[in-house]
Motif scaffolding. Structure first.
Motif, PDB file in Angstrom:
ATOM      1  N   LYS A  20       8.063 -72.895 -59.121  1.00 18.95           N
ATOM      2  CA  LYS A  20       9.446 -73.062 -58.722  1.00 18.95           C
ATOM      3  C   LYS A  20       9.453 -73.820 -57.402  1.00 18.95           C
ATOM      4  N   MET A  21      10.623 -74.279 -57.027  1.00 20.99           N
ATOM      5  CA  MET A  21      10.740 -74.980 -55.754  1.00 20.99           C
ATOM      6  C   MET A  21      10.492 -74.028 -54.594  1.00 20.99           C
ATOM      7  N   LEU A  22      10.102 -74.613 -53.471  1.00 19.78           N
ATOM      8  CA  LEU A  22       9.942 -73.829 -52.263  1.00 19.78           C
ATOM      9  C   LEU A  22      11.290 -73.312 -51.793  1.00 19.78           C
ATOM     10  N   ASN A  23      11.298 -72.101 -51.256  1.00 18.95           N
ATOM     11  CA  ASN A  23      12.472 -71.626 -50.523  1.00 18.95           C
ATOM     12  C   ASN A  23      12.370 -72.192 -49.113  1.00 18.95           C
ATOM     13  N   ARG A  24      13.363 -72.945 -48.691  1.00 22.39           N
ATOM     14  CA  ARG A  24      13.316 -73.595 -47.390  1.00 22.39           C
ATOM     15  C   ARG A  24      14.548 -73.234 -46.565  1.00 22.39           C
ATOM     16  N   HIS A  25      14.318 -72.979 -45.292  1.00 21.02           N
ATOM     17  CA  HIS A  25      15.407 -72.716 -44.364  1.00 21.02           C
ATOM     18  C   HIS A  25      15.095 -73.412 -43.046  1.00 21.02           C
ATOM     19  N   ILE A  26      16.146 -73.703 -42.302  1.00 20.44           N
ATOM     20  CA  ILE A  26      15.987 -74.267 -40.967  1.00 20.44           C
ATOM     21  C   ILE A  26      16.146 -73.140 -39.949  1.00 20.44           C
ATOM     22  N   GLY A  27      15.194 -73.071 -39.027  1.00 25.79           N
ATOM     23  CA  GLY A  27      15.246 -72.064 -37.979  1.00 25.79           C
ATOM     24  C   GLY A  27      15.032 -72.694 -36.616  1.00 25.79           C
ATOM     25  N   ARG A  28      15.244 -71.874 -35.578  1.00 24.01           N
ATOM     26  CA  ARG A  28      15.020 -72.352 -34.211  1.00 24.01           C
ATOM     27  C   ARG A  28      13.999 -71.442 -33.535  1.00 24.01           C
ATOM     28  N   VAL A  29      13.007 -72.046 -32.898  1.00 25.95           N
ATOM     29  CA  VAL A  29      11.952 -71.280 -32.225  1.00 25.95           C
ATOM     30  C   VAL A  29      12.536 -70.614 -30.981  1.00 25.95           C
ATOM     31  N   THR A  30      12.403 -69.280 -30.924  1.00 24.84           N
ATOM     32  CA  THR A  30      12.903 -68.546 -29.757  1.00 24.84           C
ATOM     33  C   THR A  30      11.779 -67.982 -28.904  1.00 24.84           C
ATOM     34  N   LYS A  31      10.573 -67.874 -29.482  1.00 24.17           N
ATOM     35  CA  LYS A  31       9.445 -67.336 -28.714  1.00 24.17           C
ATOM     36  C   LYS A  31       8.135 -67.753 -29.366  1.00 24.17           C
ATOM     37  N   ILE A  32       7.140 -68.067 -28.563  1.00 24.32           N
ATOM     38  CA  ILE A  32       5.787 -68.341 -29.058  1.00 24.32           C
ATOM     39  C   ILE A  32       4.920 -67.170 -28.629  1.00 24.32           C
ATOM     40  N   THR A  33       4.502 -66.364 -29.579  1.00 29.50           N
ATOM     41  CA  THR A  33       3.752 -65.138 -29.269  1.00 29.50           C
ATOM     42  C   THR A  33       2.249 -65.369 -29.181  1.00 29.50           C
ATOM     43  N   THR A  34       1.734 -66.337 -29.916  1.00 28.58           N
ATOM     44  CA  THR A  34       0.319 -66.711 -29.857  1.00 28.58           C
ATOM     45  C   THR A  34       0.246 -68.214 -29.881  1.00 28.58           C
ATOM     46  N   ASP A  35      -0.567 -68.773 -28.992  1.00 29.32           N
ATOM     47  CA  ASP A  35      -0.644 -70.234 -28.898  1.00 29.32           C
ATOM     48  C   ASP A  35      -2.108 -70.650 -28.788  1.00 29.32           C
ATOM     49  N   ARG A  36      -2.713 -70.961 -29.942  1.00 32.67           N
ATOM     50  CA  ARG A  36      -4.078 -71.469 -29.976  1.00 32.67           C
ATOM     51  C   ARG A  36      -4.048 -72.874 -30.559  1.00 32.67           C
ATOM     52  N   SER A  37      -5.136 -73.596 -30.405  1.00 36.30           N
ATOM     53  CA  SER A  37      -5.163 -74.974 -30.888  1.00 36.30           C
ATOM     54  C   SER A  37      -4.966 -75.046 -32.393  1.00 36.30           C
ATOM     55  N   ALA A  38      -5.430 -74.023 -33.110  1.00 32.76           N
ATOM     56  CA  ALA A  38      -5.369 -74.057 -34.572  1.00 32.76           C
ATOM     57  C   ALA A  38      -4.110 -73.411 -35.139  1.00 32.76           C
TER      58      ALA A  38
END
Length: 380
Positions: A20-38
């Motif tokens: 089936k098709m992907l379920n897609r939604h638009i969101g806005r980033v409010t917080k970055i809880t983990t930030d690694r290069s990968a």
């Protein structure tokens, strides 16, 4: 079949809509809880509701607070076990991000919108292509073949605890479950605490220290390039299962055992043992293990059994008896406690299906016993 054209529908076979098709939604980033290069772990807001999301910077670029992102919400919408997170398809606030050109011509995630080129260890441009060509044999190297990602920690810890921390342990991640190794917090912690020395991603899995086209090249690279003493092979986080005999991604465990023996190594099988799993098919010895040993692992393998109380050990041996006879597999009973103690001493907490070591001890003892077998094989 007279009068039958290849373009005609195949008679008497129902048409099944497989996707089936992907379920897609638009969101806005409010917080970055983990930030690694990968990987970046995020909190995103969708229509006023906060949700968890994952972004892979090597594929979709980095995101920042306030960015608008296109999300794949399919798995969460279906209630599947993906950790309850959506996945970023694109950063709509900054759709074009420059990336440095990288060597390599082997595509992973092939023929998808996120296909990308890696430098595989087998390519002529690889610094190690000659070493790969010079390979002759694994020379008996122990290869621990696990079914589930959570089993790699006790296995690695037992090797280090019993064989010494100078012994090199490599992890080969197959493509049966998660494809980006960056998703695994466990691998990051095992690396940080010196229980894993290197990582290799095989098949469509990607993001390891070394990229390999298949399990065979991955095992060869572990010996020729990484100079590993022990290899642990397992799928990444997640596990596809259906309850049918063959319909689970952990069948790769048997394929890894076969590849190991073909290349001259010693496969060590981690049995899936539990008395805490509420599903009858996984209590005692899981039907997954019985299928792998009885029908998939054609090569004679060492099956690691943990020291258990007498009635449970007898139960395990009885459940495995017919599967062990099929291809001449042998069992070794080992103390699994040293690996679990090593994890505890290093402050590494592992779970399986949400259950801790204390809640499902036999499961983790079996994986640790496999590490103990590998350490014993090294001493031999």
């Amino acid at each position: 079949m007279d009068g039958y054209s290849i373009t005609d529908p195949i008679p008497n076979i129902p048409v099944i809509l497989a996707s089936k098709m992907l379920n897609r939604h638009i969101g806005r980033v409010t917080k970055i809880t983990t930030d690694r290069s990968a990987v970046q772990e995020l909190i995103v807001e969708i229509d006023g509701t906060a949700s968890c999301a994952v972004n892979y910077p090597p594929l979709t670029g980095t995101v920042e607070n306030g960015d608008e992102v296109l999300l794949n919400t399919t798995a969460v919408d279906l209630g599947l076990g993906t950790g309850g997170a959506h996945f970023v398809i694109a950063n709509l606030s900054r759709p074009a991000q420059e990336t440095e050109p990288t060597p390599g011509h082997i595509m992973k995630l092939r023929y998808t919108p996120l296909q990308h080129a890696v430098l595989s260890i087998e390519e002529d441009d690889s610094l190690y292509s000659e070493a790969m060509r010079d390979f002759e044999s694994l020379e008996g190297m122990p290869v621990i073949c696990a079914e589930l990602h959570s089993q790699i920690a006790p296995a690695a810890a037992a090797v280090k605890a019993l064989a010494g921390h100078k012994r090199r342990v490599a992890y080969v991640m197959t493509d049966g479950a998660a494809l980006p190794i960056g998703l695994s917090r466990l691998v990051v912690e095992l690396r940080d605490k010196s229980l894993l020395d290197s990582t290799i991603t095989a098949g469509q899995a990607f993001g390891g220290d070394i990229e390999a086209i298949n399990i065979y090249s991955a095992l060869i690279a572990a010996k020729q390039v990484v100079e590993a003493d022990v290899v642990i092979v397992s799928q990444g986080p997640g596990n596809a299962g259906t309850g049918t005999k063959y319909g689970f991604s952990g069948l790769q465990q048997g394929e890894a055992a076969n590849a190991t023996r073909i290349l001259g190594g010693t496969p060590v099988i981690v049995p899936r043992i539990s008395w805490a799993d509420p599903r009858e098919r996984h209590r005692g010895v899981s039907h997954h293990t019985r299928t792998v040993l009885g029908e998939i692992a054609l090569a004679p393998s060492v099956v690691a059994l943990p020291l258990l109380r007498e009635d449970r050990l007898q139960h395990v041996e009885a459940e495995l008896a017919s599967a062990l006879r099929w291809c001449g597999h042998e069992t070794r009973i080992m103390d699994g406690e040293p690996g679990l103690k090593e994890l505890a001493d290093k402050g590494i907490r592992v779970t399986t299906m949400g259950r801790s070591v204390d809640e499902d001890r036999e499961f983790f003892l079996a994986a640790s016993a496999a590490g103990a077998v590998a350490a014993e094989l090294l001493s031999e």
